[in-house]
Motif scaffolding. Structure first.
Motif, short mmCIF file in Angstrom:
data_model
loop_
_atom_site.label_atom_id
_atom_site.label_comp_id
_atom_site.label_asym_id
_atom_site.label_seq_id
_atom_site.Cartn_x
_atom_site.Cartn_y
_atom_site.Cartn_z
N ARG A 12 -21.98 -10.76 -10.98
CA ARG A 12 -22.08 -9.59 -12.10
C ARG A 12 -21.46 -10.28 -13.21
N ARG A 13 -22.08 -10.21 -14.35
CA ARG A 13 -21.44 -10.85 -15.46
C ARG A 13 -20.31 -10.40 -16.20
N ARG A 14 -19.57 -11.20 -17.00
CA ARG A 14 -18.48 -10.83 -17.53
C ARG A 14 -18.76 -9.97 -19.00
N ILE A 15 -18.12 -8.95 -19.28
CA ILE A 15 -18.17 -8.39 -20.68
C ILE A 15 -16.83 -8.77 -21.59
N GLY A 16 -17.24 -9.09 -22.73
CA GLY A 16 -16.13 -9.14 -23.75
C GLY A 16 -16.36 -8.19 -24.91
N LEU A 17 -15.32 -7.54 -25.52
CA LEU A 17 -15.16 -6.73 -26.42
C LEU A 17 -14.23 -7.14 -27.67
N VAL A 18 -14.68 -7.05 -29.08
CA VAL A 18 -14.05 -7.21 -30.01
C VAL A 18 -13.66 -5.98 -30.51
N ALA A 19 -12.23 -5.52 -30.61
CA ALA A 19 -11.78 -4.34 -31.30
C ALA A 19 -10.86 -4.62 -32.31
N GLY A 20 -10.26 -3.43 -32.99
CA GLY A 20 -9.39 -3.45 -33.91
C GLY A 20 -9.62 -2.93 -34.97
N SER A 21 -10.95 -2.46 -35.30
CA SER A 21 -11.71 -1.58 -36.32
C SER A 21 -12.48 -0.34 -35.71
N GLY A 22 -11.42 0.42 -35.37
CA GLY A 22 -10.05 0.26 -34.99
C GLY A 22 -9.74 0.30 -33.57
N PRO A 23 -8.36 0.31 -33.24
CA PRO A 23 -7.94 -0.02 -31.75
C PRO A 23 -8.59 0.98 -31.01
N GLU A 24 -8.39 2.45 -31.36
CA GLU A 24 -8.83 3.43 -30.51
C GLU A 24 -10.20 3.48 -30.31
N ALA A 25 -11.12 2.79 -31.19
CA ALA A 25 -12.54 2.61 -30.99
C ALA A 25 -12.85 1.62 -29.94
N GLY A 26 -11.94 0.64 -30.13
CA GLY A 26 -12.10 -0.28 -28.56
C GLY A 26 -11.86 0.17 -27.30
N VAL A 27 -10.72 0.97 -27.44
CA VAL A 27 -10.33 1.69 -26.02
C VAL A 27 -11.56 2.55 -25.49
N ASP A 28 -12.35 3.26 -26.59
CA ASP A 28 -13.31 4.10 -26.12
C ASP A 28 -14.51 3.61 -25.77
N LEU A 29 -14.73 2.23 -26.46
CA LEU A 29 -15.90 1.64 -25.75
C LEU A 29 -15.41 0.93 -24.34
N TRP A 30 -14.33 0.72 -24.32
CA TRP A 30 -13.95 0.09 -22.67
C TRP A 30 -14.23 1.26 -21.84
N MET A 31 -13.77 2.23 -22.09
CA MET A 31 -13.86 3.78 -21.19
C MET A 31 -15.25 3.82 -21.02
N LYS A 32 -15.88 3.91 -21.93
CA LYS A 32 -17.44 4.16 -21.74
C LYS A 32 -18.45 2.96 -20.86
N VAL A 33 -17.72 1.81 -20.98
CA VAL A 33 -18.24 0.60 -20.05
C VAL A 33 -18.00 1.13 -18.71
N ILE A 34 -16.61 1.37 -18.38
CA ILE A 34 -16.39 1.97 -17.11
C ILE A 34 -17.03 3.09 -16.58
N GLU A 35 -17.40 4.01 -17.40
CA GLU A 35 -17.99 5.24 -17.10
C GLU A 35 -19.57 5.00 -16.70
N GLU A 36 -20.10 4.04 -17.55
CA GLU A 36 -21.62 3.66 -17.49
C GLU A 36 -21.70 2.80 -16.06
#
Length: 244
Positions: A12-36
């Motif tokens: 399985r391939r590795r996922i990279g996420l660029v966050a900071g705009s804003g930091p909460e949005a990065g956390v939200d995307l990360w959580m949705k990657v886990i959920e999906e």
């Protein structure tokens, strides 16, 4: 889908996420990657060892993207550094900010081992799969202007795109979510009222802060672009490559 269509854990391939705009949005995307990941694997998700491999770079400097045109000279070098950092340790990278996807062409112009998954690509695929011809687009001012600074400007070549009648009001709502959070005070009611001014039945939440607002039933089909992006990343991670 059979078990043979899911890559074994070791492949399985590795996922990279660029966050900071804003930091909460990065956390939200990360959580949705886990959920999906759990959704796609279904009963084959057996616990931690089936969780996604995710690496995140979160830079506060990228928050300057809200006024992208005037801050380009600071934003682009910082985004490029974040991508270079992630590219050596990821296979697919996404930016947890719709506005910053403006730099898609500049990012893809530099050969890297990691591939960028862009918001406009996943949105186009979503609209085409559903046979939609028109859509409303809600995002920060650089996005809804639909000029060359918008990551979505090419959508207008294929679809009828409605933008908010008062883009400054939406821009302020986004700023307020960044500062106070999506559940603060009258945030839900302000956003609900804005959605009520739209004619389109399908509404793209094309800013990573907007899905953080719990706005209840609106009578519209609200499409969480962050969720679409997470699904696209997970499919790239756990499904075999498409043979061309």
């Amino acid at each position: 889908m059979t078990a043979l269509e899911i890559l074994p854990r070791s492949e399985r391939r590795r996922i990279g996420l660029v966050a900071g705009s804003g930091p909460e949005a990065g956390v939200d995307l990360w959580m949705k990657v886990i959920e999906e990941t759990k959704s796609l694997l279904g009963e084959r998700y057996l616990g931690d060892l089936d969780g996604p491999y995710v690496r995140i770079v979160s830079s506060p400097v990228l928050g300057l993207s809200m006024e992208l045109e005037s801050n380009d000279i600071a934003v682009w070098p910082e985004l490029e550094r974040a991508f270079d950092d992630l590219a050596t340790q990821s296979d697919f990278i996404a930016i947890a900010c719709n506005t910053l996807n403006y730099y898609e062409h500049q990012i893809k112009a530099v050969p890297r081992t990691a591939e960028m998954i862009s918001v406009c690509d996943v949105v186009e695929a979503y609209l085409e799969d559903r046979g939609l011809s028109s859509v409303a687009l809600l995002g920060a001012a650089p996005v809804t202007k639909m000029d060359r600074w918008s990551a979505y400007h090419r959508l207008a070549d294929k679809f009828e795109v409605e933008t908010p009648k008062d883009p400054a009001l939406l821009h302020q709502i986004i700023y307020d979510v960044k500062r106070f959070g999506g559940t603060h005070s009258d945030m839900m009611f302000r956003f609900y009222d804005l959605i009520g001014t739209l004619e389109s039945e399908t509404v793209l939440l094309a800013c990573t802060e907007l899905p953080l607002i719990p706005c209840g039933e609106t009578g519209k089909d609200l499409v969480d672009v962050t969720r679409l992006l997470a699904r696209g990343l997970v499919e790239k991670s756990v499904l075999p490559p498409v043979q061309r």
